[in-house]
Design a protein around this motif. Structure first.
Motif, PDB file in Angstrom:
ATOM      1  N   PHE A 173      -7.460   4.495  -0.360  1.00 35.49           N
ATOM      2  CA  PHE A 173      -8.873   4.094  -0.397  1.00 35.49           C
ATOM      3  C   PHE A 173      -9.081   2.902  -1.343  1.00 35.49           C
ATOM      4  CE2 PHE A 173     -10.213   8.704   0.664  1.00 35.49           C
ATOM      5  CZ  PHE A 173     -10.153   8.429   2.026  1.00 35.49           C
ATOM      6  N   ALA A 174      -8.356   2.892  -2.454  1.00 37.26           N
ATOM      7  CA  ALA A 174      -8.522   1.835  -3.452  1.00 37.26           C
ATOM      8  C   ALA A 174      -7.932   0.499  -3.008  1.00 37.26           C
ATOM      9  CB  ALA A 174      -7.877   2.260  -4.770  1.00 37.26           C
ATOM     10  N   CYS A 175      -7.160   0.502  -1.931  1.00 37.94           N
ATOM     11  CA  CYS A 175      -6.534  -0.736  -1.454  1.00 37.94           C
ATOM     12  C   CYS A 175      -7.442  -1.518  -0.510  1.00 37.94           C
ATOM     13  CB  CYS A 175      -5.212  -0.415  -0.752  1.00 37.94           C
ATOM     14  SG  CYS A 175      -3.865   0.020  -1.879  1.00 37.94           S
ATOM     15  N   TRP A 176      -8.728  -1.235  -0.527  1.00 36.96           N
ATOM     16  CA  TRP A 176      -9.644  -1.930   0.384  1.00 36.96           C
ATOM     17  C   TRP A 176      -9.653  -3.451   0.207  1.00 36.96           C
ATOM     18  CZ3 TRP A 176     -13.886  -4.701  -1.395  1.00 36.96           C
ATOM     19  CH2 TRP A 176     -14.246  -4.479  -2.734  1.00 36.96           C
ATOM     20  N   PRO A 177      -9.377  -4.024  -1.013  1.00 41.24           N
ATOM     21  CA  PRO A 177      -9.328  -5.500  -1.090  1.00 41.24           C
ATOM     22  C   PRO A 177      -8.264  -6.110  -0.173  1.00 41.24           C
ATOM     23  CG  PRO A 177      -9.539  -4.572  -3.290  1.00 41.24           C
ATOM     24  CD  PRO A 177      -9.251  -3.426  -2.373  1.00 41.24           C
ATOM     25  N   LEU A 178      -7.217  -5.344   0.148  1.00 39.68           N
ATOM     26  CA  LEU A 178      -6.175  -5.862   1.037  1.00 39.68           C
ATOM     27  C   LEU A 178      -6.665  -6.007   2.467  1.00 39.68           C
ATOM     28  CD1 LEU A 178      -3.064  -3.840  -0.224  1.00 39.68           C
ATOM     29  CD2 LEU A 178      -3.778  -6.138  -0.875  1.00 39.68           C
ATOM     30  N   THR A 179      -7.819  -5.432   2.769  1.00 34.38           N
ATOM     31  CA  THR A 179      -8.343  -5.472   4.138  1.00 34.38           C
ATOM     32  C   THR A 179      -9.415  -6.536   4.319  1.00 34.38           C
ATOM     33  OG1 THR A 179     -10.154  -3.869   3.776  1.00 34.38           O
ATOM     34  CG2 THR A 179      -7.958  -2.978   4.219  1.00 34.38           C
ATOM     35  N   TRP A 180      -9.730  -7.289   3.281  1.00 31.16           N
ATOM     36  CA  TRP A 180     -10.779  -8.307   3.378  1.00 31.16           C
ATOM     37  C   TRP A 180     -10.453  -9.296   4.499  1.00 31.16           C
ATOM     38  CZ3 TRP A 180     -11.533  -9.712  -2.516  1.00 31.16           C
ATOM     39  CH2 TRP A 180     -12.193  -8.644  -3.139  1.00 31.16           C
ATOM     40  N   SER A 234      -1.321   7.407   1.929  1.00 28.24           N
ATOM     41  CA  SER A 234      -1.913   6.151   1.455  1.00 28.24           C
ATOM     42  C   SER A 234      -2.237   5.222   2.620  1.00 28.24           C
ATOM     43  CB  SER A 234      -0.964   5.457   0.461  1.00 28.24           C
ATOM     44  OG  SER A 234       0.279   5.164   1.061  1.00 28.24           O
ATOM     45  N   ALA A 235      -1.377   5.189   3.640  1.00 30.42           N
ATOM     46  CA  ALA A 235      -1.668   4.373   4.816  1.00 30.42           C
ATOM     47  C   ALA A 235      -2.883   4.905   5.565  1.00 30.42           C
ATOM     48  CB  ALA A 235      -0.450   4.331   5.742  1.00 30.42           C
ATOM     49  N   THR A 259       0.144  23.048  -4.603  1.00 36.64           N
ATOM     50  CA  THR A 259       1.311  22.717  -5.399  1.00 36.64           C
ATOM     51  C   THR A 259       1.246  21.272  -5.880  1.00 36.64           C
ATOM     52  OG1 THR A 259       2.564  21.952  -3.477  1.00 36.64           O
ATOM     53  CG2 THR A 259       2.636  24.312  -3.980  1.00 36.64           C
ATOM     54  N   PHE A 260       2.300  20.846  -6.591  1.00 37.90           N
ATOM     55  CA  PHE A 260       2.365  19.465  -7.059  1.00 37.90           C
ATOM     56  C   PHE A 260       2.372  18.495  -5.880  1.00 37.90           C
ATOM     57  CE2 PHE A 260       6.788  20.497  -6.274  1.00 37.90           C
ATOM     58  CZ  PHE A 260       7.334  19.319  -5.811  1.00 37.90           C
ATOM     59  N   THR A 261       2.880  18.928  -4.737  1.00 40.98           N
ATOM     60  CA  THR A 261       2.876  18.077  -3.549  1.00 40.98           C
ATOM     61  C   THR A 261       1.459  17.798  -3.078  1.00 40.98           C
ATOM     62  OG1 THR A 261       5.019  18.995  -2.872  1.00 40.98           O
ATOM     63  CG2 THR A 261       3.757  17.824  -1.204  1.00 40.98           C
ATOM     64  N   ASP A 262       0.591  18.802  -3.143  1.00 41.00           N
ATOM     65  CA  ASP A 262      -0.806  18.596  -2.764  1.00 41.00           C
ATOM     66  C   ASP A 262      -1.495  17.629  -3.722  1.00 41.00           C
ATOM     67  OD1 ASP A 262      -0.794  20.446  -0.555  1.00 41.00           O
ATOM     68  OD2 ASP A 262      -0.741  22.063  -2.032  1.00 41.00           O
ATOM     69  N   VAL A 263      -1.138  17.699  -5.000  1.00 39.80           N
ATOM     70  CA  VAL A 263      -1.657  16.726  -5.962  1.00 39.80           C
ATOM     71  C   VAL A 263      -1.202  15.321  -5.579  1.00 39.80           C
ATOM     72  CG1 VAL A 263      -1.632  15.982  -8.365  1.00 39.80           C
ATOM     73  CG2 VAL A 263      -1.749  18.417  -7.820  1.00 39.80           C
ATOM     74  N   GLY A 264       0.065  15.190  -5.228  1.00 39.29           N
ATOM     75  CA  GLY A 264       0.590  13.891  -4.817  1.00 39.29           C
ATOM     76  C   GLY A 264      -0.114  13.342  -3.593  1.00 39.29           C
ATOM     77  N   HIS A 265      -0.395  14.203  -2.623  1.00 42.25           N
ATOM     78  CA  HIS A 265      -1.113  13.749  -1.424  1.00 42.25           C
ATOM     79  C   HIS A 265      -2.500  13.222  -1.779  1.00 42.25           C
ATOM     80  CE1 HIS A 265       1.538  16.546   1.211  1.00 42.25           C
ATOM     81  NE2 HIS A 265       2.037  15.318   1.156  1.00 42.25           N
ATOM     82  N   ALA A 266      -3.201  13.931  -2.662  1.00 42.29           N
ATOM     83  CA  ALA A 266      -4.543  13.495  -3.066  1.00 42.29           C
ATOM     84  C   ALA A 266      -4.486  12.159  -3.784  1.00 42.29           C
ATOM     85  CB  ALA A 266      -5.185  14.560  -3.954  1.00 42.29           C
ATOM     86  N   ILE A 267      -3.492  11.960  -4.638  1.00 44.19           N
ATOM     87  CA  ILE A 267      -3.344  10.696  -5.360  1.00 44.19           C
ATOM     88  C   ILE A 267      -3.033   9.558  -4.388  1.00 44.19           C
ATOM     89  CG2 ILE A 267      -1.892   9.456  -7.018  1.00 44.19           C
ATOM     90  CD1 ILE A 267      -1.564  12.182  -8.463  1.00 44.19           C
ATOM     91  N   ALA A 268      -2.118   9.809  -3.455  1.00 44.61           N
ATOM     92  CA  ALA A 268      -1.758   8.778  -2.484  1.00 44.61           C
ATOM     93  C   ALA A 268      -2.948   8.401  -1.609  1.00 44.61           C
ATOM     94  CB  ALA A 268      -0.593   9.273  -1.621  1.00 44.61           C
ATOM     95  N   LEU A 269      -3.740   9.388  -1.208  1.00 43.55           N
ATOM     96  CA  LEU A 269      -4.931   9.100  -0.409  1.00 43.55           C
ATOM     97  C   LEU A 269      -5.920   8.248  -1.197  1.00 43.55           C
ATOM     98  CD1 LEU A 269      -6.589   9.580   2.185  1.00 43.55           C
ATOM     99  CD2 LEU A 269      -7.491  11.654   1.091  1.00 43.55           C
ATOM    100  N   ALA A 270      -6.136   8.603  -2.470  1.00 47.32           N
ATOM    101  CA  ALA A 270      -7.053   7.822  -3.311  1.00 47.32           C
ATOM    102  C   ALA A 270      -6.560   6.390  -3.467  1.00 47.32           C
ATOM    103  CB  ALA A 270      -7.201   8.491  -4.671  1.00 47.32           C
ATOM    104  N   THR A 299       0.826  -1.207   0.000  1.00 51.33           N
ATOM    105  CA  THR A 299       0.000   0.000   0.000  1.00 51.33           C
ATOM    106  C   THR A 299       0.856   1.251   0.000  1.00 51.33           C
ATOM    107  OG1 THR A 299      -1.741  -1.154   1.224  1.00 51.33           O
ATOM    108  CG2 THR A 299      -1.794   1.249   1.250  1.00 51.33           C
ATOM    109  N   VAL A 300       1.839   1.286   0.885  1.00 52.44           N
ATOM    110  CA  VAL A 300       2.693   2.470   1.014  1.00 52.44           C
ATOM    111  C   VAL A 300       3.551   2.665  -0.226  1.00 52.44           C
ATOM    112  CG1 VAL A 300       4.614   3.443   2.330  1.00 52.44           C
ATOM    113  CG2 VAL A 300       2.708   2.382   3.531  1.00 52.44           C
ATOM    114  N   ALA A 301       4.123   1.573  -0.747  1.00 47.65           N
ATOM    115  CA  ALA A 301       5.000   1.684  -1.915  1.00 47.65           C
ATOM    116  C   ALA A 301       4.239   2.165  -3.138  1.00 47.65           C
ATOM    117  CB  ALA A 301       5.662   0.334  -2.198  1.00 47.65           C
ATOM    118  N   VAL A 302       3.061   1.589  -3.386  1.00 48.89           N
ATOM    119  CA  VAL A 302       2.275   2.022  -4.545  1.00 48.89           C
ATOM    120  C   VAL A 302       1.861   3.478  -4.396  1.00 48.89           C
ATOM    121  CG1 VAL A 302       0.111   1.663  -5.794  1.00 48.89           C
ATOM    122  CG2 VAL A 302       1.474  -0.301  -5.083  1.00 48.89           C
ATOM    123  N   GLY A 303       1.436   3.866  -3.202  1.00 52.30           N
ATOM    124  CA  GLY A 303       1.047   5.256  -2.987  1.00 52.30           C
ATOM    125  C   GLY A 303       2.205   6.219  -3.193  1.00 52.30           C
ATOM    126  N   HIS A 304       3.366   5.876  -2.650  1.00 55.30           N
ATOM    127  CA  HIS A 304       4.543   6.749  -2.782  1.00 55.30           C
ATOM    128  C   HIS A 304       4.992   6.866  -4.233  1.00 55.30           C
ATOM    129  CE1 HIS A 304       8.464   8.530  -1.921  1.00 55.30           C
ATOM    130  NE2 HIS A 304       9.016   7.561  -2.647  1.00 55.30           N
TER     131      HIS A 304
END
Length: 242
Positions: free
Chosen positions: A207-214, A159-160, A193-204, A116-121
């Motif tokens: 959220f998309a990693c919910w299958p890992l929590t099954w 992302s976490a 800034t571009f950093t805020d864009v990155g934060h939004a992408i990592a957060l999304a 999760t963390v690696a994909v988000g980063h």
């Protein structure tokens, strides 16, 4: 030493042993989080001890900006996540690591947490830097932005925090999600800034990693019922039926 002093010494030794055992168990329950935090602590000490010219070199050398991504893509993506620009904020990050990363790692396991963390980063870094590159080509940003310092742990933290939403039980989960969206979305909506864009992408991505929590349990939080509450009607019905 009298008896009272000896008893006090034994109690102190027992308390210290208990604290050490609990601390060791705490660290062992989330090894990836604490190894990462240890490395950040070491790099922060390096920055504190370095001269201004050296820390500028280290920041740019280990950054995941356009220049470094073109020259050393794998290294820059990996190493940039082990530095923070302001070493004085290390204690704040240590608290956030314990509240977010450690909880996620204990909950879904080290490998799922790491994925999760690696994909988000990685995704947040690549997309945000692509936006910077397009802005440079359109002359919206200066060419020097290819060498901008882009380091830190905040993309992985976002992302976490996103995947941690699935550990919060309903209806509290919605309040948590709204809080995260506001925290990361308001700066972006305000022309971030571009950093805020990155934060939004990592957060999304979190959220998309919910299958890992099954199959993973949520926290047990009180929802308007006192501890030990049991449905009396059901018990009475069963007695009447018998």
């Amino acid at each position: 030493m009298n008896r009272d002093g000896a008893r006090a010494a034994r109690r102190s030794a027992a308390a210290l042993h208990w604290l050490f055992a609990r601390g060791r168990a705490w660290v062992h329950s989330a090894p990836g989080t604490h190894i990462w935090l240890l490395i950040i602590g070491v790099t922060s000490l390096v920055i504190v001890a370095a001269s201004q010219d050296l820390d500028n070199f280290l920041f740019h050398r280990n950054s995941s900006n356009i220049h470094q991504l073109n020259k050393h893509p794998l290294r820059s993506l990996l190493v940039s996540g082990f530095w923070i620009e302001n070493p004085s904020s290390f204690l704040l990050y240590a608290v956030l690591f314990e509240l977010v990363h450690a909880n996620v790692e204990r909950w879904i396991g080290t490998w799922r947490w790491l994925l999760t963390v690696a994909v988000g980063h990685v995704a947040a870094t690549l997309v945000s830097q692509e936006i910077v590159l397009l802005s440079i080509e359109k002359h919206s940003l200066p060419h020097s932005m290819k060498h901008v310092v882009d380091i830190g742990v905040s993309y992985g933290l976002a992302s976490a925090a996103g995947v941690l939403a699935y550990r919060v039980p309903l209806p509290w989960r919605w309040a948590y999600v709204v809080g995260l969206v506001l925290f990361f979305g308001v700066p972006l909506a305000a022309g971030g800034t571009f950093t805020d864009v990155g934060h939004a992408i990592a957060l999304a991505i979190g959220f998309a990693c919910w299958p890992l929590t099954w199959g993973r349990p949520t926290w047990r939080l009180p929802v308007g019922r006192p501890p030990g509450w049991r449905p009396t009607v059901g018990r009475g019905a069963r007695r009447g039926a018998s």
